[in-house]
Design an enzyme around this catalytic site. Structure first.
Site, PDB file in Angstrom:
ATOM      1  N   ASP A 178      -5.615   4.890  -8.954  1.00 39.85           N
ATOM      2  CA  ASP A 178      -6.264   4.556  -7.687  1.00 39.85           C
ATOM      3  C   ASP A 178      -5.393   5.173  -6.594  1.00 39.85           C
ATOM      4  O   ASP A 178      -4.294   4.697  -6.313  1.00 39.85           O
ATOM      5  CB  ASP A 178      -6.350   3.030  -7.540  1.00 39.85           C
ATOM      6  CG  ASP A 178      -6.886   2.593  -6.173  1.00 39.85           C
ATOM      7  OD1 ASP A 178      -7.212   3.465  -5.335  1.00 39.85           O
ATOM      8  OD2 ASP A 178      -6.979   1.360  -5.951  1.00 39.85           O
ATOM      9  N   LYS A 215      -4.705  10.074   2.924  1.00 39.09           N
ATOM     10  CA  LYS A 215      -6.050  10.106   2.362  1.00 39.09           C
ATOM     11  C   LYS A 215      -7.119  10.311   3.438  1.00 39.09           C
ATOM     12  O   LYS A 215      -8.149  10.933   3.182  1.00 39.09           O
ATOM     13  CB  LYS A 215      -6.308   8.797   1.613  1.00 39.09           C
ATOM     14  CG  LYS A 215      -7.644   8.728   0.881  1.00 39.09           C
ATOM     15  CD  LYS A 215      -7.698   7.479   0.029  1.00 39.09           C
ATOM     16  CE  LYS A 215      -9.025   7.292  -0.671  1.00 39.09           C
ATOM     17  NZ  LYS A 215      -8.985   6.104  -1.554  1.00 39.09           N
ATOM     18  N   GLU A 255     -14.822   4.657  -6.569  1.00 37.70           N
ATOM     19  CA  GLU A 255     -14.068   3.402  -6.577  1.00 37.70           C
ATOM     20  C   GLU A 255     -14.935   2.178  -6.913  1.00 37.70           C
ATOM     21  O   GLU A 255     -14.553   1.369  -7.769  1.00 37.70           O
ATOM     22  CB  GLU A 255     -13.341   3.218  -5.238  1.00 37.70           C
ATOM     23  CG  GLU A 255     -12.175   4.206  -5.090  1.00 37.70           C
ATOM     24  CD  GLU A 255     -11.649   4.345  -3.664  1.00 37.70           C
ATOM     25  OE1 GLU A 255     -12.065   3.560  -2.783  1.00 37.70           O
ATOM     26  OE2 GLU A 255     -10.823   5.246  -3.419  1.00 37.70           O
ATOM     27  N   ASP A 308     -15.347  -3.831  -0.469  1.00 39.13           N
ATOM     28  CA  ASP A 308     -13.969  -3.330  -0.569  1.00 39.13           C
ATOM     29  C   ASP A 308     -13.312  -3.281   0.807  1.00 39.13           C
ATOM     30  O   ASP A 308     -13.600  -2.406   1.616  1.00 39.13           O
ATOM     31  CB  ASP A 308     -14.000  -1.926  -1.204  1.00 39.13           C
ATOM     32  CG  ASP A 308     -12.592  -1.314  -1.373  1.00 39.13           C
ATOM     33  OD1 ASP A 308     -11.613  -1.871  -0.815  1.00 39.13           O
ATOM     34  OD2 ASP A 308     -12.479  -0.280  -2.046  1.00 39.13           O
TER      35      ASP A 308
HETATM   36  P1  ADP Z   1      -6.124   0.605   0.225  1.00 43.64           P
HETATM   37  O1  ADP Z   1      -7.277   0.493  -0.700  1.00 43.64           O
HETATM   38  O2  ADP Z   1      -6.529   0.788   1.650  1.00 43.64           O
HETATM   39  O3  ADP Z   1      -5.099   1.570  -0.208  1.00 43.64           O
HETATM   40  P2  ADP Z   1      -5.279  -2.095  -0.590  1.00 43.64           P
HETATM   41  O4  ADP Z   1      -6.491  -2.434  -1.311  1.00 43.64           O
HETATM   42  O5  ADP Z   1      -4.008  -2.094  -1.377  1.00 43.64           O
HETATM   43  O6  ADP Z   1      -5.345  -0.788   0.247  1.00 43.64           O
HETATM   44  O7  ADP Z   1      -5.150  -3.147   0.620  1.00 43.64           O
HETATM   45  C1  ADP Z   1      -4.068  -3.166   1.481  1.00 43.64           C
HETATM   46  C2  ADP Z   1      -4.301  -4.260   2.486  1.00 43.64           C
HETATM   47  O8  ADP Z   1      -4.400  -5.504   1.809  1.00 43.64           O
HETATM   48  C3  ADP Z   1      -3.182  -4.398   3.507  1.00 43.64           C
HETATM   49  O9  ADP Z   1      -3.744  -4.508   4.800  1.00 43.64           O
HETATM   50  C4  ADP Z   1      -2.518  -5.681   3.092  1.00 43.64           C
HETATM   51  O10 ADP Z   1      -1.940  -6.363   4.197  1.00 43.64           O
HETATM   52  C5  ADP Z   1      -3.673  -6.468   2.536  1.00 43.64           C
HETATM   53  N1  ADP Z   1      -3.227  -7.538   1.663  1.00 43.64           N
HETATM   54  C6  ADP Z   1      -2.529  -7.425   0.516  1.00 43.64           C
HETATM   55  N2  ADP Z   1      -2.261  -8.646  -0.005  1.00 43.64           N
HETATM   56  C7  ADP Z   1      -2.823  -9.543   0.849  1.00 43.64           C
HETATM   57  C8  ADP Z   1      -2.875 -10.968   0.891  1.00 43.64           C
HETATM   58  N3  ADP Z   1      -2.303 -11.728  -0.047  1.00 43.64           N
HETATM   59  N4  ADP Z   1      -3.547 -11.534   1.921  1.00 43.64           N
HETATM   60  C9  ADP Z   1      -4.110 -10.783   2.875  1.00 43.64           C
HETATM   61  N5  ADP Z   1      -4.079  -9.459   2.902  1.00 43.64           N
HETATM   62  C10 ADP Z   1      -3.436  -8.836   1.900  1.00 43.64           C
HETATM   63 MG    MG Z   2      -8.611   0.887  -2.161  1.00 41.01          MG
END
Ligand code: ADP
Ligand code: MG
Length: 618
Positions: free
Chosen positions: A25, A85, A179, A203
């Site tokens: 991912d 990205k 995704e 998502d």
């Molecule tokens: P992306 O798909 O954009 O790369 P992710 O799916 O990993 O990112 O999401 C990242 C986001 O998720 C960040 O904004 C992070 O603060 C939030 N996040 C991660 N864990 C938590 C949590 N326990 N509660 C709230 N937000 C969270």
């Molecule tokens: Mg993602």
């Protein structure tokens, strides 16, 4: 458009050695790598046990990726690239002024670092390299292939850029997978849901919100519509907390560094709030003189209300695009869906308990790992393989401005199909291969994808040349068209990008147009075919009269010419039946002439003229 299909002929693989596939991912905020394990799939951790790799790369002589690079995001802004990205497959004019900050002013688009310009593809390849290295070290073996996920809305340029990044990292990409589809696979929905069931994948990541609507069709899972907001994500929830803090402290301005520090604090507070009903905020460093604060979940819910409503509105819009069918499952994806307020809001909005038992920030990589395992060849025949389908038919322009469909709409990828064509005119030595996409019958009603020429066809009578046109579409929807003249082996080929670049709305409206116009198109096709047939008969007859006119008496010749000029006049009308009738009549009338010509050509063939002499007589 993703579909699911049973993998064919895999029963013979039973005793083969197990291969290694990786699912990656490649996220805007975080990336991760997973692989198939006994019960399902597992995220591969680094030596310290960390699962996520921040999608951050620092360039200062040595390249660092992930957590250590993130630490320099505050101290070394210039050499630290985040959110690469967002720039993949983009050009300058796709970006706003703020996004252009920190980029070089030359082409191609690149981040300006002390190490020189770094393109988004190069940055992404560093992340991929680091993920692969983590997997190789942890598994103590090199993978056979990887599946990399991309957002469903990624267009062809963005997909190409992702592939390039993988190539640069020396990875063998089995395929790019959408995704939302990867998430659905991780929950096994590709195998368990009923025909026509609709799945919504919600998502909410770090910087983007994507909503995708999938539907099971004839045993295949297909993306019906995508939507969302590319400027709405977890970062915005951090920002509302920052503003609330400033408000509490009665501050209204701050430096950029202070803002960044507060944003990091806010993020930690937000994540903690997902676990506890309230979080106390202790100001440190430069801000130590300020009061401690207490943020409760209730207050946060109020602050976040507008953001959540925006995501739900996008869900409704996308559901409308998909035709408003009843949703059977909602899948939660993205770290931000760990927030209880999101889960509650989504459950209420869809009136369904969303699927969230798999970690939402890992679910995409896990689904990709399952898919990679099948694609490297570990399938036992029972699992489903998700494949793309062609959203609109692909074909070629044929004589008379008609489209001949080579690959029908909804055909499952990858595939190859060939069809034989021939020349329309005597002595024709070249032909234009015009590749089209669409459901309508006439060229002007379809979308032109590409055009190329095949030259060097030896001059022959119309209809004698054999030109084999092959359409090959790979798993990413890239189309390669090649044309080969079978006698001389002359070849021409070209790669085009058919399925992307057309939004689902455009596909839907092209399909609608093809349905409403089907009857009219049928008539138009019949008229054109009748005209083409009449023209080629006339054309042949004129040539024959020139070459072998002496085989006819004057009366015979005059009779044929009268018939022919009747047909020429009929061609000016749009009366299909009339043209057909006169064509048949002329065909009948010229039969005797044709027989005499056959006799003559057989005689000349038997008289033993050397081939070289025939050529020079030409
Ligand atoms: P992306 O798909 O954009 O790369 P992710 O799916 O990993 O990112 O999401 C990242 C986001 O998720 C960040 O904004 C992070 O603060 C939030 N996040 C991660 N864990 C938590 C949590 N326990 N509660 C709230 N937000 C969270
Ligand atoms: Mg993602």
């Amino acid at each position: 458009m993703l579909l699911q299909i049973s993998e064919p002929n895999s029963t013979e693989n039973v005793a083969r050695e197990r291969k290694r596939g990786l699912g990656i991912d490649l996220g805007t905020t975080n990336s991760l790598v997973a692989t198939k394990s006994e019960g399902g799939a597992d995220v591969i951790t680094d030596v310290s046990g960390a699962r996520l790799v921040p999608s951050v790369v620092n360039f200062t002589g040595v390249v660092t990726v992930g957590t250590s690079a993130l630490e320099s995001a505050v101290s070394d802004v210039r050499n630290t690239v985040v959110s690469a990205k967002r720039f993949m497959g983009r050009s300058r004019h796709d970006l706003n002024d703020q996004q252009l900050l920190g980029l070089t002013t030359s082409d191609p688009l690149a981040f300006d670092t002390d190490d020189g310009p770094k393109t988004p593809v190069e940055v992404s390849s560093e992340i991929l390299r680091s993920l692969a290295a983590r997997a190789r070290q942890s598994l103590d073996e090199t993978e056979d292939g990887v599946v990399i996920t991309v957002p469903a809305y990624f267009d062809d340029r963005q997909r190409q850029a992702t592939r390039q990044a993988a190539e640069l990292a020396d990875l063998n990409v089995l395929r790019l997978l959408n995704e939302p589809t990867a998430a659905a696979i991780a929950y096994g929905l590709d195998e368990t849901i009923a025909e026509s069931s609709v799945v919504a994948v919600y998502d909410l990541g770090g910087g983007t919100f994507d909503i995708s609507i999938l539907r099971m069709e004839r045993g295949l899972l297909r993306v019906l519509a995508t939507g969302g907001d590319t400027a709405l994500g977890g970062d915005d929830f951090d920002e509302i907390i920052v503003r609330w803090m400033l408000d509490q402290w009665g501050l209204d301005s701050m430096t950029r560094d202070q803002h960044r520090q507060l944003a990091m604090m806010a993020r930690a507070v937000k994540e903690q709030l997902s676990e506890s009903p309230e979080v106390s905020i202790v100001a440190t460093g430069e801000l130590a003189h300020l009061d401690d604060l207490l943020l409760t979940r209730e207050t946060f819910t109020l602050l976040a209300e507008t953001l959540i409503q925006r995501t739900l509105k996008a869900c409704d819009q996308t559901l409308d695009d998909a035709g408003r069918s009843e949703v059977a499952h909602v899948v939660l994806v993205g770290g931000s869906t760990r927030m209880p307020i999101i889960r509650e809001a989504v459950a209420k909005h869809f009136n369904l308990e969303p699927l969230c038992s798999i970690n939402p920030d890992e679910v995409v990589a896990l689904g990709a790992a399952l898919q990679a395992d099948i694609l490297v060849g570990n399938g036992d025949g029972d699992e489903a393989l998700l494949l793309d389908v062609i959203p609109l038919s692909l074909g070629l322009e044929t004589y008379g401005g008609l489209i001949e469909k080579i690959i029908p709409r909804n055909a499952v990828l990858p595939l190859a199909k060939a069809q034989e064509f021939t020349t329309a005119k005597d002595g024709q030595t070249g032909l234009v291969v015009h590749v089209l996409q669409g459901e309508r019958e006439r060229v002007e009603d379809c979308r032109s994808l590409a055009r190329f020429e095949l030259n060097g066809i030896p001059p022959m009578v119309a209809g004698a040349a054999r030109i084999l046109v092959t359409f090959k579409v790979d798993a990413d929807g890239l189309l390669e068209v090649s044309a080969r003249e079978e006698i001389t082996g002359t070849e021409a080929a070209l790669v085009v990008k058919p399925s992307f670049g057309l939004s689902d709305d455009e596909v839907a409206s092209m399909l609608r147009a093809s349905q409403t116009n089907a009857a009219e198109d049928m008539q138009a096709r019949q008229l054109r075919e009748a005209k083409v047939e009449a023209e080629s008969l006339l054309h042949g007859l004129i040539g024959a009269l020139e070459a072998d006119g002496d085989l006819l008496s004057d009366e015979e010749r005059a009779a044929l010419e009268t018939e022919a000029s009747g047909l020429v006049q009929a061609l000016a009308s749009d009366d299909t039946e009339f043209i057909r009738a006169l064509t048949d009549q002329l065909g009948q009338a010229s039969l005797t002439f044709a027989e005499r010509r056959m006799d003559r050509s057989i005689k000349s063939a038997l008289s033993g003229v050397a081939v070289s002499e025939l050529d020079s007589a030409d």
